[in-house]
Design an enzyme around this catalytic site. Structure first.
Site, PDB file in Angstrom:
ATOM      1  N   ASP A   1     -20.251 -19.216  37.742  1.00 41.67           N
ATOM      2  CA  ASP A   1     -19.854 -18.188  36.770  1.00 41.67           C
ATOM      3  C   ASP A   1     -19.194 -16.988  37.454  1.00 41.67           C
ATOM      4  OD1 ASP A   1     -19.528 -17.021  34.318  1.00 41.67           O
ATOM      5  OD2 ASP A   1     -21.626 -16.392  34.096  1.00 41.67           O
TER       6      ASP A   1
ATOM      7  N   ARG B   1     -13.210 -14.143  40.857  1.00 44.41           N
ATOM      8  CA  ARG B   1     -12.832 -13.780  42.232  1.00 44.41           C
ATOM      9  C   ARG B   1     -12.241 -14.974  42.973  1.00 44.41           C
ATOM     10  NH1 ARG B   1     -18.963 -11.945  43.109  1.00 44.41           N
ATOM     11  NH2 ARG B   1     -18.619 -11.564  40.901  1.00 44.41           N
TER      12      ARG B   1
ATOM     13  N   ASP C   1     -14.254 -18.753  29.722  1.00 44.66           N
ATOM     14  CA  ASP C   1     -15.256 -18.771  30.789  1.00 44.66           C
ATOM     15  C   ASP C   1     -16.611 -19.160  30.218  1.00 44.66           C
ATOM     16  OD1 ASP C   1     -16.798 -18.425  33.018  1.00 44.66           O
ATOM     17  OD2 ASP C   1     -16.676 -16.220  33.034  1.00 44.66           O
TER      18      ASP C   1
ATOM     19  N   GLU D   1     -16.399 -16.876  38.845  1.00 44.90           N
ATOM     20  CA  GLU D   1     -15.183 -17.669  39.053  1.00 44.90           C
ATOM     21  C   GLU D   1     -13.922 -16.816  39.178  1.00 44.90           C
ATOM     22  OE1 GLU D   1     -16.313 -16.869  36.179  1.00 44.90           O
ATOM     23  OE2 GLU D   1     -14.482 -16.232  35.182  1.00 44.90           O
TER      24      GLU D   1
ATOM     25  N   LYS E   1      -6.402 -11.774  36.474  1.00 46.05           N
ATOM     26  CA  LYS E   1      -7.343 -12.870  36.240  1.00 46.05           C
ATOM     27  C   LYS E   1      -7.079 -13.444  34.868  1.00 46.05           C
ATOM     28  CE  LYS E   1     -12.249 -13.789  35.182  1.00 46.05           C
ATOM     29  NZ  LYS E   1     -13.650 -13.307  35.237  1.00 46.05           N
TER      30      LYS E   1
ATOM     31  N   ASP F   1     -11.454 -13.551  28.602  1.00 46.21           N
ATOM     32  CA  ASP F   1     -11.608 -13.439  30.053  1.00 46.21           C
ATOM     33  C   ASP F   1     -10.263 -13.589  30.782  1.00 46.21           C
ATOM     34  OD1 ASP F   1     -13.310 -12.850  32.129  1.00 46.21           O
ATOM     35  OD2 ASP F   1     -13.883 -14.931  32.503  1.00 46.21           O
TER      36      ASP F   1
ATOM     37  N   LYS G   1     -23.257 -20.067  30.873  1.00 50.93           N
ATOM     38  CA  LYS G   1     -23.683 -18.832  30.226  1.00 50.93           C
ATOM     39  C   LYS G   1     -24.566 -19.149  29.020  1.00 50.93           C
ATOM     40  CE  LYS G   1     -19.555 -16.026  31.247  1.00 50.93           C
ATOM     41  NZ  LYS G   1     -20.214 -14.947  32.002  1.00 50.93           N
TER      42      LYS G   1
HETATM   43  N1  BES Z   1     -15.991 -13.013  32.950  1.00 51.66           N
HETATM   44  C1  BES Z   1     -17.244 -12.650  33.482  1.00 51.66           C
HETATM   45  C2  BES Z   1     -17.475 -11.135  33.456  1.00 51.66           C
HETATM   46  C3  BES Z   1     -17.598 -10.517  32.086  1.00 51.66           C
HETATM   47  C4  BES Z   1     -18.826 -10.353  31.495  1.00 51.66           C
HETATM   48  C5  BES Z   1     -16.476 -10.058  31.426  1.00 51.66           C
HETATM   49  C6  BES Z   1     -18.922  -9.761  30.254  1.00 51.66           C
HETATM   50  C7  BES Z   1     -16.583  -9.459  30.195  1.00 51.66           C
HETATM   51  C8  BES Z   1     -17.794  -9.308  29.604  1.00 51.66           C
HETATM   52  C9  BES Z   1     -17.358 -13.111  34.933  1.00 51.66           C
HETATM   53  O1  BES Z   1     -16.668 -14.286  35.219  1.00 51.66           O
HETATM   54  C10 BES Z   1     -18.792 -13.369  35.188  1.00 51.66           C
HETATM   55  O2  BES Z   1     -19.328 -14.255  34.608  1.00 51.66           O
HETATM   56  N2  BES Z   1     -19.372 -12.571  36.078  1.00 51.66           N
HETATM   57  C11 BES Z   1     -20.732 -12.695  36.396  1.00 51.66           C
HETATM   58  C12 BES Z   1     -20.869 -12.585  37.889  1.00 51.66           C
HETATM   59  C13 BES Z   1     -22.217 -12.962  38.406  1.00 51.66           C
HETATM   60  C14 BES Z   1     -22.457 -14.439  38.244  1.00 51.66           C
HETATM   61  C15 BES Z   1     -22.301 -12.579  39.861  1.00 51.66           C
HETATM   62  C16 BES Z   1     -21.480 -11.561  35.699  1.00 51.66           C
HETATM   63  O3  BES Z   1     -20.939 -10.460  35.598  1.00 51.66           O
HETATM   64  O4  BES Z   1     -22.591 -11.806  35.241  1.00 51.66           O
HETATM   65 ZN    ZN Z   2     -15.076 -14.729  34.047  1.00 55.08          ZN
HETATM   66 MN    MN Z   3     -17.821 -16.027  34.827  1.00 54.01          MN
END
Ligand code: BES
Ligand code: ZN
Ligand code: MN
Length: 484
Positions: A331, A335, A254, A333, A249, A272, A261
């Protein structure tokens, strides 16, 4: 830092590190003018040479004052690596220039491990600090292991190659998102061609033609065009037809997109792309040490921005696989990016094994903190291989389940699936989403490295910041299982 191996201690050495254990500390005849005083003083300070202990003293030696460090080691495989790193961290900015490692009966492997630890721990990124005071700048430029068997130097070449891979990953992860974006990420990896890596890049027009609606949907709110970067290393001379695929990824920033966010901590989302960074670093390590394996590394590179052209919650996108996705949360994204990158990887390279790495979910940090990455697999044997590689490489993983019941949670009323499940089991539903893009017969594992790519405090072999997580894990996985 320059690493050497030598029979005798260099004249200009100004830090003398000695690696000792409980078994040999009492009887070791330190090759020093004040060896007995050193031992007595250390004992007075309660140094017992136990695993992880250290003791520093400034002593006269050879007509000048030098730093002497005692490093305790036990029987664990990585003790010498950690000792080398510990010594370096103690003196990195102390004004000294040349550190040596010595010890009773150092084996070739232990000697190389100590140098490896020091080299890994030495890395830091100072390029944007124009006002760093002189007394905070690193001064140690040379490390020499003294008196180890000749084979240490032969072993060293592979260690050095892996360290170079780790450093590439740390560099990519540390750079801010105004410097590293999909196109510049690709540029920073072009030098792998010099190691014999075959590089292919897909631009937006090519990805549109292939129907990568999931990946492109994430990137469409950014002025930075998306890319796919593929790196292929064949160290088998064409003998191994089906490669091992590594997929990363690479969200170079992000913001969350329209599902924006909150501001606090958003700067972290420059890393990210840690999965893509690890894949690039692993390719550099494997090609650098000429691994006898056929490996492809694929990075899905996008920037996730909110914009007039950004995708909206509720949009339905069609992935290259033909499966449709309702984007509930922009968010989630990673996947979406991986689904197309993984499908393309399987169509293009027909891998027997596929391992993806991603900073995919905050939920994995809730589960595992910063001690393990989460691993999910459709194949017990591959999971076991990863668990073993995790233990021995210093990049540990912990396995999570995948089941039909979890899979059901991402069904959508309007499309084949939605990109988020309910609140619970967020890391697992993310992995279930990815599994829907794994072709029959492909042994696949997903590694969620959100808690591991970056460290707020220093670790055994890294300073705070980018850890380079994943490179040593993947190198070890290949070394122990896929080399002929
Ligand atoms: N890049 C983030 C995950 C992340 C969070 C990585 C903190 C490192 C530190 C990912 O794209 C994300 O935003 N995931 C969301 C998913 C949710 C919307 C289902 C998350 O983990 O909150
Ligand atoms: Zn992300
Ligand atoms: Mn995200």
């Amino acid at each position: 830092m320059q690493i050497s191996f030598s029979d005798k201690r260099p004249e200009d050495a100004d830090v003398l590190a000695f690696i000792v254990s409980k078994k040999n500390f009492e009887d070791y005849d330190f090759p020093l003018e004040n060896g007995d005083m050193l031992r007595d003083t250390a004992k007075l300070a309660r140094f017992t040479a136990s695993d992880g202990q250290s003791f520093l003293l400034i002593l006269p030696e050879g007509g000048k004052m030098v730093r002497v460090i005692l490093l305790g080691v036990g029987d664990d495989e990585d003790d010498h690596q950690k000792a080398g790193a510990k010594a370096l961290s103690k003196v990195q900015t102390c004004g000294a220039k040349h550190i040596t490692f010595e010890g009773p009966d150092l084996t070739a492997k232990q000697a190389a491990e100590a140098a490896y630890g020091a080299l890994l721990r030495d890395w830091r990124m100072d390029k944007y600090r124009t006002k760093l005071p002189d007394n905070q700048k690193p001064t140690v430029a040379y490390a020499t292991v003294v008196g180890a068997p000749k084979e240490a130097e032969e072993l060293w070449a592979d260690y050095a190659a892996v360290a170079d891979g780790v450093f590439l990953t740390r560099e990519l992860v540390s750079e801010p998102a105004n410097v590293i974006y999909p196109e510049s990420f690709v540029d920073r990896c072009q030098h792998l061609a010099d190691l014999g890596v075959e590089i292919t890049v897909l631009d937006v027009a090519e990805m549109e033609k292939l129907g990568m609606g999931a990946l492109l949907g994430v990137g469409q709110g950014s002025v930075r065009p998306s890319r796919i970067l593929a790196m292929r290393w064949d160290g088998t001379g064409g003998k191994q037809k089906r490669p091992v695929a590594l997929v990363g990824k690479g969200v170079t920033f992000d913001t969350g997109g329209i599902s924006l966010k909150p501001p606090a901590g958003m700067e972290d989302m420059k890393w990210d792309m840690g999965g893509a960074g690890a894949v690039a670093g692993a390719m550099k390590a494997l090609a650098g040490r000429k691994a006898k394996a056929h490996i492809v590394g694929v990075c899905g590179l996008v920037e996730n921005m909110p914009d007039g052209n950004a995708q909206r919650p509720g949009d339905v996108v069609t992935s290259m696989s033909g499966q449709t996705v309702e984007v509930i949360n922009t968010d989630a994204e990673g996947r979406l990016v991986l689904s197309d990158a993984m499908h393309w990887t399987q169509e293009t390279f027909d891998p027997e094994y596929m391992v993806d790495l991603a900073t995919l979910t905050g939920a994995i940090i809730i589960s595992l903190g910063h001690e393990h990455a989460g691993v999910f697999a459709n194949d017990d044997d591959l999971a076991d291989k990863l668990l073993a590689a995790g233990k021995s490489s210093g990049d540990p993983v912990w396995r999570f389940p995948l089941t039909k019941a979890y899979d059901k949670l991402i069904n959508s009323p309007i499309a084949d699936m939605k990109n988020v499940g309910p609140r619970g089991a967020g890391s697992i539903t993310a992995a279930q989403f990815l599994q829907r893009f794994v072709k029959k017969g492909v042994k696949w594992a997903h590694i969620d490295i959100a808690g591991m790519a970056w460290a707020d405090k220093s670790g055994p072999v890294w300073a705070k910041g980018a850890t380079g997580y994943g490179v040593r894990l993947l190198d070890r996985l290949v070394r122990d299982n896929f080399e002929s």
